[in-house]
Design an enzyme around this catalytic site. Structure first.
Site, short mmCIF file in Angstrom:
data_model
loop_
_atom_site.label_atom_id
_atom_site.label_comp_id
_atom_site.label_asym_id
_atom_site.label_seq_id
_atom_site.Cartn_x
_atom_site.Cartn_y
_atom_site.Cartn_z
N ALA A 17 0.84 -1.21 0.00
CA ALA A 17 0.00 0.00 0.00
C ALA A 17 0.87 1.26 0.00
O ALA A 17 0.72 2.13 -0.86
CB ALA A 17 -0.93 -0.02 1.21
N HIS A 236 -5.71 -18.52 9.86
CA HIS A 236 -5.29 -19.61 8.99
C HIS A 236 -5.32 -20.87 9.85
O HIS A 236 -4.82 -20.85 10.97
CB HIS A 236 -3.88 -19.33 8.46
CG HIS A 236 -3.48 -20.26 7.36
ND1 HIS A 236 -3.15 -21.57 7.58
CD2 HIS A 236 -3.39 -20.08 6.03
CE1 HIS A 236 -2.86 -22.14 6.42
NE2 HIS A 236 -3.01 -21.26 5.46
N HIS A 343 -4.36 -14.23 10.87
CA HIS A 343 -3.80 -14.08 9.52
C HIS A 343 -4.13 -12.73 8.89
O HIS A 343 -3.31 -12.15 8.18
CB HIS A 343 -4.39 -15.21 8.67
CG HIS A 343 -3.73 -15.40 7.35
ND1 HIS A 343 -2.37 -15.53 7.20
CD2 HIS A 343 -4.25 -15.50 6.10
CE1 HIS A 343 -2.08 -15.70 5.91
NE2 HIS A 343 -3.20 -15.67 5.23
C1 FAD Z 1 1.82 -15.28 5.22
C2 FAD Z 1 0.85 -14.36 4.51
C3 FAD Z 1 0.36 -14.71 3.26
C4 FAD Z 1 -0.53 -13.85 2.59
N1 FAD Z 1 -0.96 -14.18 1.32
C5 FAD Z 1 -1.72 -13.28 0.62
C6 FAD Z 1 -2.04 -13.51 -0.73
O1 FAD Z 1 -1.64 -14.50 -1.33
N2 FAD Z 1 -2.82 -12.59 -1.38
C7 FAD Z 1 -3.29 -11.46 -0.76
O2 FAD Z 1 -4.00 -10.66 -1.39
N3 FAD Z 1 -2.98 -11.22 0.53
C8 FAD Z 1 -2.19 -12.08 1.23
N4 FAD Z 1 -1.86 -11.81 2.53
C9 FAD Z 1 -2.30 -10.53 3.11
C10 FAD Z 1 -1.48 -9.38 2.50
O3 FAD Z 1 -0.14 -9.79 2.37
C11 FAD Z 1 -1.53 -8.13 3.37
O4 FAD Z 1 -2.86 -7.80 3.67
C12 FAD Z 1 -0.89 -6.94 2.64
O5 FAD Z 1 0.39 -7.28 2.19
C13 FAD Z 1 -0.82 -5.74 3.56
O6 FAD Z 1 -0.07 -4.74 2.93
P1 FAD Z 1 0.12 -3.33 3.64
O7 FAD Z 1 0.93 -2.51 2.71
O8 FAD Z 1 -1.20 -2.83 4.09
O9 FAD Z 1 0.95 -3.67 4.97
P2 FAD Z 1 2.37 -4.46 5.19
O10 FAD Z 1 2.86 -5.10 3.96
O11 FAD Z 1 2.13 -5.31 6.38
O12 FAD Z 1 3.34 -3.26 5.53
C14 FAD Z 1 3.21 -2.54 6.74
C15 FAD Z 1 4.30 -1.48 6.78
O13 FAD Z 1 4.01 -0.56 7.82
C16 FAD Z 1 5.18 -0.33 8.58
N5 FAD Z 1 4.76 0.09 9.92
C17 FAD Z 1 3.85 -0.47 10.75
N6 FAD Z 1 3.73 0.26 11.87
C18 FAD Z 1 4.58 1.32 11.75
C19 FAD Z 1 4.93 2.41 12.58
N7 FAD Z 1 4.38 2.61 13.79
N8 FAD Z 1 5.86 3.30 12.14
C20 FAD Z 1 6.47 3.13 10.93
N9 FAD Z 1 6.17 2.10 10.10
C21 FAD Z 1 5.24 1.21 10.51
C22 FAD Z 1 5.92 -1.64 8.54
O14 FAD Z 1 7.27 -1.45 8.89
C23 FAD Z 1 5.69 -2.02 7.07
O15 FAD Z 1 6.62 -1.31 6.27
C24 FAD Z 1 -0.96 -12.65 3.21
C25 FAD Z 1 -0.47 -12.31 4.46
C26 FAD Z 1 0.45 -13.14 5.11
C27 FAD Z 1 0.98 -12.73 6.45
#
Ligand code: FAD
Length: 534
Positions: A17, A236, A343
């Site tokens: 994101a 999960h 999960h």
């Molecule tokens: C094992 C696993 C398998 C998955 N498989 C799938 C799949 O096949 N398909 C699918 O659609 N989804 C899947 N998901 C879900 C999906 O991966 C996540 O919902 C998605 O990647 C979330 O992206 P994001 O950018 O919101 O957050 P994230 O990728 O979790 O990134 C969060 C970021 O925020 C930062 N952060 C957090 N708190 C702070 C703070 N206080 N200060 C500064 N930085 C902070 C972290 O350091 C990180 O950089 C899976 C999840 C897991 C765990």
């Protein structure tokens, strides 16, 4: 002259994101992206399955929409679902143009099918889609001169006009702890974006990396944003149970190929819960395992595929087989111990279709947000899609409104004068453990929820005392946020007097069909009047 910690857009989070949003913003916009750990660490890196999108006939948007609403037990916001799904092909093309190596078959994408999807529509990069996306996005962000990437910077709290005693509640930046230097920084920005991922670390077992401590949800709540649907947490069913195998998932394909779940005494149990037995949907299996573990006071159940020939197991499950061997289990000869693991966080900070929250200048995108896309249960592979679509939507809104937003202002520095160093780090780790166990053990009936709420209230008081008196550390910040999120989960679960999607309570085991489904919306005491429809 621009101050060192002043940006046009401050993005907290460097997963799918946050990085997508940074890359979508125009080149003249000065952007900072914070990561509290390494830049690539977050749930995105570990996503295996893929990303859903309608890319090939005869699949249709209507079919993807219908599947998403079904999976979400019709608690989804239909407008959000359509918005996201219709923008999916553009998001995929954008990733392809950046160089994400999606697996292809002949002249088109290779598509897989996952739970809930009525057809093959999941694009993937072998079995490491998230890694391919994160690496590509990060490589691209490193090339952009307008993007500052700040790793090991943990955001502590948002800075709003009302916090500073001004006559408005616009978000003006955030206090940040630079973990390497152990210094506090006040970052100011015209717009602030929470892209901090989910909150699955609130539970004892989770498939998520340590970053998933709900920081964005807790920060937004403290600043005055509403949160919604926090009772819907996806588990999960099978995570390997071993002290050294933190977060290792055992693919559901093991059950698909004949693996059976057994109690520790070898008795089979899934047929008592669902006539599909071991092949029941993910949430039913996870709940059945949890039920049996609690009924018998067991730490785990067993997953057995040893009746299949060893070459078959090694060929179909090379990764699981290898990891089990490293930990001393041979799944060709014996069952392996498994537990369900938190999960995905379906609820979060309420936003509109631009990703804007209740607070002007504050956006939330990705797993931290509740856009109405997932309803009561996220359909597989819809979450990466939501990250991408809302990154684009927020970038368009920010770009269109940036010229009219106030310039970043000099913010008061973080006040450390009242606190001293703690010599009792053990209190923090003890409270972490107690909180996560409490969430694991107590959330299923009204009585247990009341008990959990009392415990979490006490923990919050203790943590707040600690927070006020000692120099903050990243562990303490995360614990404070997790306790806040745990309280929100419990409060939301207490409000829902029915079972729906991922939310199951023994006191109200049925879905309430007497009225239209409604979101569980929690409003903080300090919220200013808003007009945001979900
Ligand atoms: C094992 C696993 C398998 C998955 N498989 C799938 C799949 O096949 N398909 C699918 O659609 N989804 C899947 N998901 C879900 C999906 O991966 C996540 O919902 C998605 O990647 C979330 O992206 P994001 O950018 O919101 O957050 P994230 O990728 O979790 O990134 C969060 C970021 O925020 C930062 N952060 C957090 N708190 C702070 C703070 N206080 N200060 C500064 N930085 C902070 C972290 O350091 C990180 O950089 C899976 C999840 C897991 C765990």
């Amino acid at each position: 002259m621009v101050a060192a910690n002043s940006f046009d857009v401050l993005i907290i989070g460097s997963g799918a994101a946050g990085l997508s949003l940074a890359l979508r913003l125009p080149a003249q916009v000065r952007v900072a992206v914070l990561a509290k750990s390494n830049l690539n660490e977050g749930s995105t890196l570990y996503a295996q399955g893929g990303i859903s999108a309608v890319t090939q006939a005869p699949d249709t948007f209507e079919s993807h929409i219908a599947d998403t609403l079904d999976a979400g037990a019709h608690l989804n916001n239909p407008e959000t679902v359509r918005f996201t799904i219709e923008r999916a092909p553009e998001a995929i093309q954008w990733l392809v143009d950046l160089g994400v190596p999606f697996t292809r078959s002949e002249d088109d994408f290779h598509l897989t099918r996952e739970g809930g999807h009525s057809t093959r529509r999941v694009l993937h990069a072998a079995d490491a889609t998230g890694r391919a996306m994160e690496t590509t996005l990060l490589d691209e962000a490193r090339k952009r001169e307008n993007i500052s990437l700040l790793e090991h910077h943990i955001a502590i709290d948002l800075i709003t006009g009302s916090k500073l005693g001004l006559g408005h509640n616009r978000c003006m930046g955030a206090y940040v702890l630079d973990r390497n230097r152990q210094t506090f920084v006040a970052c100011s920005a015209r717009s602030v974006v929470l892209a901090t991922g989910g909150a699955s670390k609130a539970y004892l077992y989770t498939s998520n990396p340590d970053t998933a401590s709900g920081d964005g949800i807790a920060m937004a709540w403290r600043a005055g944003c509403r949160v919604a649907n926090m009772e819907f947490n996806q588990f999960h069913p099978t995570c390997l149970y071993h002290p050294k195998a933190k977060s290792f998932l055992v693919t559901e394909a093991v059950r698909g190929e004949g693996g059976r779940l057994l109690l520790p005494d070898g008795t089979s149990f899934m047929e008592r819960f669902d006539n599909r037995g071991n092949l029941a949907p993910r949430d039913i299996v996870a709940r059945a395992i949890d039920h049996e573990m609690k009924r018998l006071g067991e730490e785990y159940v067993l997953l057995d595929i040893s009746h299949k020939p060893a070459p078959f197991i090694k060929q179909h499950f090379p990764t699981v087989y290898a990891r089990c061997r490293e930990l001393g289990y041979d799944m060709t000869l014996e069952p392996i111990p498994v537990v369900p693991a938190a999960h995905y966080t379906c609820g979060g900070v309420m936003t509109d279709l631009h990703g804007e929250t209740d607070i002007a200048g504050l956006y939330a995108i990705g797993e931290v947000a509740c856009t109405g896309m997932h309803g009561a249960n996220r359909m597989a592979s819809n979450s990466l899609l939501e990250c991408l679509v809302f990154a684009r939507a927020a970038s368009e809104h920010i770009s269109a409104t940036l010229a009219d937003t106030p310039d970043p202002v000099a913010l008061p520095p973080w006040d450390e004068s009242q606190v001293c160093d703690s010599d009792e780090e053990v209190v923090v780790s003890h409270n972490w453990d107690e909180l996560r166990r409490c969430m694991w053990n107590y959330v299923r009936t009204d009585k247990r929820l009341q008990r959990a709420r009392r415990r979490v209230d006490l923990l919050q008081q203790e943590i707040q005392e600690y927070y006020s008196n000692f120099t903050v550390s990243s562990d303490l910040l995360e614990l404070r946020n997790l306790a806040q999120v745990a309280a929100l989960i419990i409060q939301s679960a207490q409000q829902r007097k029915e079972s729906r999607g991922l939310h199951f309570t023994l006191d109200y085991p049925h879905t309430d069909t007497s009225k239209p489904p409604s979101d569980t919306v929690l409003t903080p005491d300090n919220q200013q009047p808003v007009d945001l429809a979900m």
